[in-house]
Design an enzyme around this catalytic site. Structure first.
Site, short mmCIF file in Angstrom:
data_model
loop_
_atom_site.label_atom_id
_atom_site.label_comp_id
_atom_site.label_asym_id
_atom_site.label_seq_id
_atom_site.Cartn_x
_atom_site.Cartn_y
_atom_site.Cartn_z
N PRO A 9 0.82 -1.21 0.00
CA PRO A 9 0.00 0.00 0.00
C PRO A 9 0.86 1.26 0.00
O PRO A 9 1.85 1.36 0.73
CB PRO A 9 -0.79 -0.13 1.31
CG PRO A 9 -0.80 -1.58 1.61
CD PRO A 9 0.52 -2.10 1.12
N GLU A 10 0.49 2.21 -0.85
CA GLU A 10 1.20 3.47 -0.92
C GLU A 10 0.34 4.56 -0.29
O GLU A 10 -0.67 4.26 0.36
CB GLU A 10 1.55 3.77 -2.37
CG GLU A 10 2.42 2.69 -3.00
CD GLU A 10 2.78 2.96 -4.46
OE1 GLU A 10 2.74 4.11 -4.89
OE2 GLU A 10 3.10 1.98 -5.17
N HIS A 60 -4.71 -15.83 9.87
CA HIS A 60 -3.70 -14.79 9.74
C HIS A 60 -4.09 -13.49 10.46
O HIS A 60 -3.54 -12.44 10.17
CB HIS A 60 -3.38 -14.48 8.27
CG HIS A 60 -2.99 -15.68 7.46
ND1 HIS A 60 -1.85 -16.41 7.75
CD2 HIS A 60 -3.58 -16.26 6.40
CE1 HIS A 60 -1.76 -17.41 6.88
NE2 HIS A 60 -2.79 -17.34 6.05
N ARG A 94 1.28 -12.05 4.94
CA ARG A 94 2.74 -12.10 4.78
C ARG A 94 3.50 -11.88 6.09
O ARG A 94 4.71 -12.12 6.16
CB ARG A 94 3.18 -11.05 3.75
CG ARG A 94 2.57 -11.23 2.36
CD ARG A 94 3.14 -12.42 1.62
NE ARG A 94 4.53 -12.21 1.26
CZ ARG A 94 4.94 -11.56 0.16
NH1 ARG A 94 4.05 -11.05 -0.67
NH2 ARG A 94 6.23 -11.43 -0.11
N ARG A 149 21.64 16.55 -7.39
CA ARG A 149 21.59 15.10 -7.19
C ARG A 149 21.90 14.37 -8.49
O ARG A 149 21.29 14.62 -9.52
CB ARG A 149 20.20 14.68 -6.72
CG ARG A 149 19.74 15.31 -5.41
CD ARG A 149 20.41 14.65 -4.21
NE ARG A 149 19.75 15.05 -2.99
CZ ARG A 149 19.08 14.22 -2.18
NH1 ARG A 149 19.01 12.95 -2.48
NH2 ARG A 149 18.52 14.66 -1.08
#
Length: 276
Positions: free
Chosen positions: A2-3, A93, A112, A155
């Site tokens: 998830p972002e 889970h 996971r 950069r």
């Protein structure tokens, strides 16, 4: 994983489901999910009697603001929160359960098992632990083209890995970086410090607009992401390049290609995003 848009969606959903609820007790079935304090029994004892007063997002972390403490949670790959009645069957889970005084439960499920929880006294959550070195929030008013330009200036790092660096800009992951770079017409391997002023402005605009649109649509349901009510996000239907290898570019018709940048699978239109 998830972002920002997915975590923001979970936070907004949970606010409507558990704000104001008081924790009666906590069950922990997988001790390694809890990192701070390092004693799970202490973690459980500290939470008893505390009420959830607010829930906020910082980067990809969820912050539960309680009476005395702040619980900082990271979903990692497949962590999910769901609200249930106390007598509902517990799914496989399910690793942490917050039992509320009203008989409902907030359950954390993680196939996971990569998710984390850290409990800090209020005020210390940003000085130590996972929130201590985070960069600027891309949906905050403080994130301007000028701020982005300063982050990129000088950069030599390729622009995509830099955008994924949570110490520079938080919340961006593989999906939304690919989408933002495509919208801005920037090749992911271009050195960050080589972006022109116009490219910086375009990139800033594309990052903000992409994230805002994704939040409005509840995020992307790539793989198994769902929000706090088990609902899937819809932004994946609007993706322009991510996951569209060999499909036609919506701008020019060229084939979308996939290759690896900084160890991450990357999708671009070779015509719209030339490496110059």
């Amino acid at each position: 994983m998830p972002e920002l848009p997915e975590v923001e969606t979970v936070v907004r959903t949970l606010r409507g489901l558990v704000m104001g609820k008081t924790i009666e007790r906590v069950s922990v079935h997988l001790a390694r999910i809890v990192r701070q304090p390092d004693d799970v029994e202490a973690f459980k004892a500290l939470l008893v009697g505390q009420t959830i007063h607010d829930i906020q997002r910082r980067a990809k972390f969820i912050q539960f603001f309680l009476n005395e403490d702040v619980l900082v949670s990271h979903l990692r790959m497949e962590g999910r929160y769901g609200v249930y009645q106390g007598d509902d069957p517990i799914e496989k889970h399910t690793h942490v359960v917050f039992h509320f005084t009203d008989g409902t439960e907030l359950r954390y499920r993680d196939v996971r098992q990569f998710g984390t929880m850290d409990l800090f006294p209020k005020g210390k959550e940003t000085t130590v632990g996972p929130l201590a070195k985070l960069g600027v929030e891309p949906l905050d008013k403080s994130f301007t083209p000028e701020v982005l330009g300063k982050l990129l200036k000088g950069r030599s790092t390729k622009i995509k890995p830099l955008l994924l660096n949570q110490e520079c800009i938080v919340g961006l992951g593989n999906i939304y970086v690919d989408e933002s770079l495509f919208k801005a017409g920037i090749h992911p391997e271009k050195p960050a410090g080589k972006l022109t002023d116009k490219e910086v402005i375009r990139l800033h605009e594309s990052i903000v607009s992409t994230l805002q649109e994704a939040v409005e649509q509840g995020g992307s349901s790539i793989k198994s992401y769902v929000n706090g009510q088990g609902e899937m996000g819809m932004f994946q239907q609007s993706l322009l390049v991510y996951g569209r290898k060999d499909e036609a570019c919506t701008k020019c018709g060229a084939e979308i290609v996939r290759f690896v940048v900084g160890g991450r699978g990357t999708h671009i239109c070779p015509t719209c995003q030339k490496n110059q």
